[in-house]
Design an enzyme around this catalytic site. Sequence first.
Site, PDB file in Angstrom:
ATOM      1  N   THR A   1       0.858  -1.194   0.000  1.00  0.00           N
ATOM      2  CA  THR A   1       0.000   0.000   0.000  1.00  0.00           C
ATOM      3  C   THR A   1       0.889   1.238   0.000  1.00  0.00           C
ATOM      4  OG1 THR A   1      -1.786  -1.159   1.123  1.00  0.00           O
ATOM      5  CG2 THR A   1      -1.863   1.228   1.215  1.00  0.00           C
TER       6      THR A   1
ATOM      7  N   PHE B   1       1.237   5.157   0.792  1.00  0.00           N
ATOM      8  CA  PHE B   1       0.664   6.198   1.659  1.00  0.00           C
ATOM      9  C   PHE B   1       1.286   7.541   1.282  1.00  0.00           C
ATOM     10  CE2 PHE B   1      -1.386   3.676   5.059  1.00  0.00           C
ATOM     11  CZ  PHE B   1      -0.890   2.414   4.762  1.00  0.00           C
TER      12      PHE B   1
END
Length: 414
Positions: free
Chosen positions: A282, A284
Amino acid sequence: MAAASFIKAPAGQNPRLAIHAPGRGARVVRCSLGAAVGGRTEWLSNCAVLSSKVAALGPHSVNGHAAPAPAPNGSVLDLIPVSGVNGVAKNLPAPLRIADLSPAPMHGSELRVAYQGVPGAYSEKAAGKAYPGCDAIPCDQFEVAFQAVELWIADRAVLPVENSLGGSIHRNYDLLLRHRLHIVGEVQLPVHHCLLALPGVRKENITRVISHPQALAQCEHTITRMGLNVVREAFDDTAGAAEYVANNGLRDTAAIASSRAAELYGMEILADGIQDDCGNVTRFVMLAREPIVPRTDRPFKTSIVFAHDKEGTSVLFKVLSAFAFRDITLTKIESRPHRHRPIRLVDDANRGTAKHFEYMFYVDFQASLAEPRAQNALAEVQEFTSFLRVLGSYPMDMTPMTAGSSSTVTSSDS
Ligand SMILES: O=C(O)C(=O)C[C@]1(C(=O)O)C=C[C@@H](O)C=C1
């Protein structure tokens, strides 16, 4: 306007920052900036004490002291205890102290970083990776993390924008446009999911799996392959799901969350590494009130959002060609429907008009705003479009998108 407050979460869940709409929720307690100055632990305990006692005590109290009722706007003075003669509280404000006025720390271990979720969430880990040793502040929604920075409750926010399996986290793209924060860095986090249940619970007992929708999507096939005949239910965040199962003693429900969440909430790991792809990562973004100064001594990325009001696809083609002709690599392009929210445009004479655009386009490209080729490309994009905003120009996280790799954080902001 709604204000950010600390809430006592239901069923004994962790307290976290929440948007407080006045008049809603009797147990919501405003937490002032003054309380935040003393550090998160103190702040959290003050808030937890307040929120758990407020229903019982009636009058406002801090650590057993009577305190003045919070001002409607949650002033710095809200949490300062004041005692009068014979222990009778006088509703007089205590004087401001130097400590109340000290500016927010910009570097080092006391940087306050807002993230969405509760302790044990991947976002908390990303916050720690982006700003090692920071004070991570849990927020119950993405929007609250934005507001926490805008209201100086936090110094930074770290929020997910994209996952290698689940794709874009659209809500945060929309919020980037609506709020005035700047992207000052990015961090990529390998996401390793576990299936958690209460101690002694076996896979056969489970009829329901709960987690953050992204986490459910990232583990969809593995859950099916494991032969689990379960319903899937969305929860605010992965660690919050684990906490919910633990606090409610649910022996028919499992949560998808991190191994740290298992530790924090006393859960057992029934299966480890259940993400469908071992390269599950992921991305960010790190957000701040001020932009950083772009440089050219290391690889930078720049994120923009633009819109146009002409029909057809030629504008998009022209915009993309502005980058292609300069050999600037695009790493992301995302369109978001935007018809129902007007954008305020300001002309050279500083006159504002509201305008509706069908779509907003978000583009990330690999160049620093300090490079002439990036400036020229943007000057061209501005000619073709009716609205253009630079969301940030920041050091790229160069970690290869592979599982288990430990990310080196790149930000001149940390
Ligand atoms: O629920 C969490 O633990 C989060 O940090 C949120 C979140 C997300 O929003 O994508 C972050 C990383 C993972 O991709 C799964 C969930």
